[in-house]
Design a protein around this motif. Structure first.
Motif, PDB file in Angstrom:
ATOM      1  N   ASP A 103       0.851  -1.182   0.000  1.00 23.94           N
ATOM      2  CA  ASP A 103       0.000   0.000   0.000  1.00 23.94           C
ATOM      3  C   ASP A 103       0.893   1.241   0.000  1.00 23.94           C
ATOM      4  OD1 ASP A 103      -2.878   1.070   0.663  1.00 23.94           O
ATOM      5  OD2 ASP A 103      -1.505   2.127   2.014  1.00 23.94           O
ATOM      6  N   LEU A 104       0.554   2.237  -0.809  1.00 18.11           N
ATOM      7  CA  LEU A 104       1.385   3.429  -0.938  1.00 18.11           C
ATOM      8  C   LEU A 104       1.568   4.139   0.399  1.00 18.11           C
ATOM      9  CD1 LEU A 104       3.003   5.368  -2.689  1.00 18.11           C
ATOM     10  CD2 LEU A 104       0.872   6.524  -3.285  1.00 18.11           C
ATOM     11  N   SER A 105       0.506   4.236   1.189  1.00 19.34           N
ATOM     12  CA  SER A 105       0.627   4.875   2.499  1.00 19.34           C
ATOM     13  C   SER A 105       1.628   4.137   3.372  1.00 19.34           C
ATOM     14  CB  SER A 105      -0.735   4.929   3.201  1.00 19.34           C
ATOM     15  OG  SER A 105      -1.614   5.748   2.485  1.00 19.34           O
ATOM     16  N   GLU A 106       1.569   2.807   3.378  1.00 18.48           N
ATOM     17  CA  GLU A 106       2.520   2.018   4.161  1.00 18.48           C
ATOM     18  C   GLU A 106       3.942   2.237   3.664  1.00 18.48           C
ATOM     19  OE1 GLU A 106      -0.399  -1.734   4.945  1.00 18.48           O
ATOM     20  OE2 GLU A 106       1.749  -2.115   4.939  1.00 18.48           O
ATOM     21  N   LEU A 107       4.106   2.318   2.354  1.00 19.82           N
ATOM     22  CA  LEU A 107       5.423   2.561   1.778  1.00 19.82           C
ATOM     23  C   LEU A 107       5.988   3.892   2.278  1.00 19.82           C
ATOM     24  CD1 LEU A 107       7.559   1.617  -0.360  1.00 19.82           C
ATOM     25  CD2 LEU A 107       6.353   3.084  -1.961  1.00 19.82           C
ATOM     26  N   LEU A 108       5.153   4.928   2.267  1.00 23.62           N
ATOM     27  CA  LEU A 108       5.600   6.244   2.731  1.00 23.62           C
ATOM     28  C   LEU A 108       5.946   6.220   4.215  1.00 23.62           C
ATOM     29  CD1 LEU A 108       3.082   8.601   0.888  1.00 23.62           C
ATOM     30  CD2 LEU A 108       5.531   8.361   0.461  1.00 23.62           C
ATOM     31  N   ILE A 109       5.197   5.460   4.984  1.00 22.58           N
ATOM     32  CA  ILE A 109       5.417   5.416   6.423  1.00 22.58           C
ATOM     33  C   ILE A 109       6.675   4.633   6.770  1.00 22.58           C
ATOM     34  CG2 ILE A 109       4.488   4.485   8.591  1.00 22.58           C
ATOM     35  CD1 ILE A 109       1.671   5.149   7.411  1.00 22.58           C
ATOM     36  N   LYS A 110       6.890   3.527   6.120  1.00 24.42           N
ATOM     37  CA  LYS A 110       7.950   2.603   6.513  1.00 24.42           C
ATOM     38  C   LYS A 110       9.348   2.989   6.056  1.00 24.42           C
ATOM     39  CE  LYS A 110       5.024  -1.447   6.777  1.00 24.42           C
ATOM     40  NZ  LYS A 110       4.736  -2.768   6.212  1.00 24.42           N
ATOM     41  N   HIS A 111       9.470   3.887   5.087  1.00 22.13           N
ATOM     42  CA  HIS A 111      10.784   4.181   4.535  1.00 22.13           C
ATOM     43  C   HIS A 111      11.142   5.652   4.713  1.00 22.13           C
ATOM     44  CE1 HIS A 111      11.104   0.233   2.742  1.00 22.13           C
ATOM     45  NE2 HIS A 111       9.829   0.343   2.434  1.00 22.13           N
TER      46      HIS A 111
END
Length: 163
Positions: A103-111
């Motif tokens: 999920d794009l939101s998860e990608l932004l949060i995790k990296h």
């Protein structure tokens, strides 16, 4: 609950964590926690009532002021937010991913990200997440487009100020 009582609860939380053993987490944990709380339209107080984790403690986790929640607290929050434990734990222990979709939101949060050679601050990252969420959730039709563009412009202004 008054402020003195809240501080006592926080001291108990911290003492409990020391006794249980805790993990040091990245800023991404707090950002993800806030993201999922907002998706559920929960106030800090409502999340406290559901999870049993004090509102002030959750607030400090979200702001990155507390970085060592116990596994018990992580599991309580994951259950209250109705998300898989692995989603919150993944912000603590990042394993290499294969070809799974994210999920794009998860990608932004995790990296962590660079913009013009500089690492994005926590605030900038949160603002970027708000931009992506707005784009994903807005109606974007002939009746709402002007309003959607206005809100997007305001979010971009906040992002640029944070960068």
């Amino acid at each position: 609950m008054n402020e003195v009582m809240l501080k006592d609860v926080d001291v108990l939380d911290e003492t409990e964590e020391e006794a249980e053993g805790s993990l040091t987490v990245s800023d991404n944990f707090g950002i993800m926690l806030k993201h999922y709380r907002k998706l559920k339209n929960l106030s800090l107080k409502q999340l406290e009532e559901i999870s049993g984790v004090s509102a002030s403690y959750v607030n400090r986790l979200e702001r990155g002021e507390r970085k060592s929640p116990s596994i018990t607290k992580i599991l309580q929050l994951a259950e209250a937010l109705e998300i898989p434990n692995s989603v919150l734990v993944a912000t603590i222990i990042q394993e290499p991913r294969t070809h799974e979709k994210v999920d794009l939101s998860e990608l932004l949060i995790k990296h962590e990200f660079l913009l013009n050679g500089r690492e994005l601050t926590r605030e900038a990252k949160q603002n970027l997440l708000k931009i992506v969420e707005h784009i994903a959730q807005c109606q974007w039709n002939s009746d709402t487009k002007i309003h959607d563009i206005y809100v997007l412009a305001e979010l971009v202004d906040q992002f640029k100020l944070a960068v």
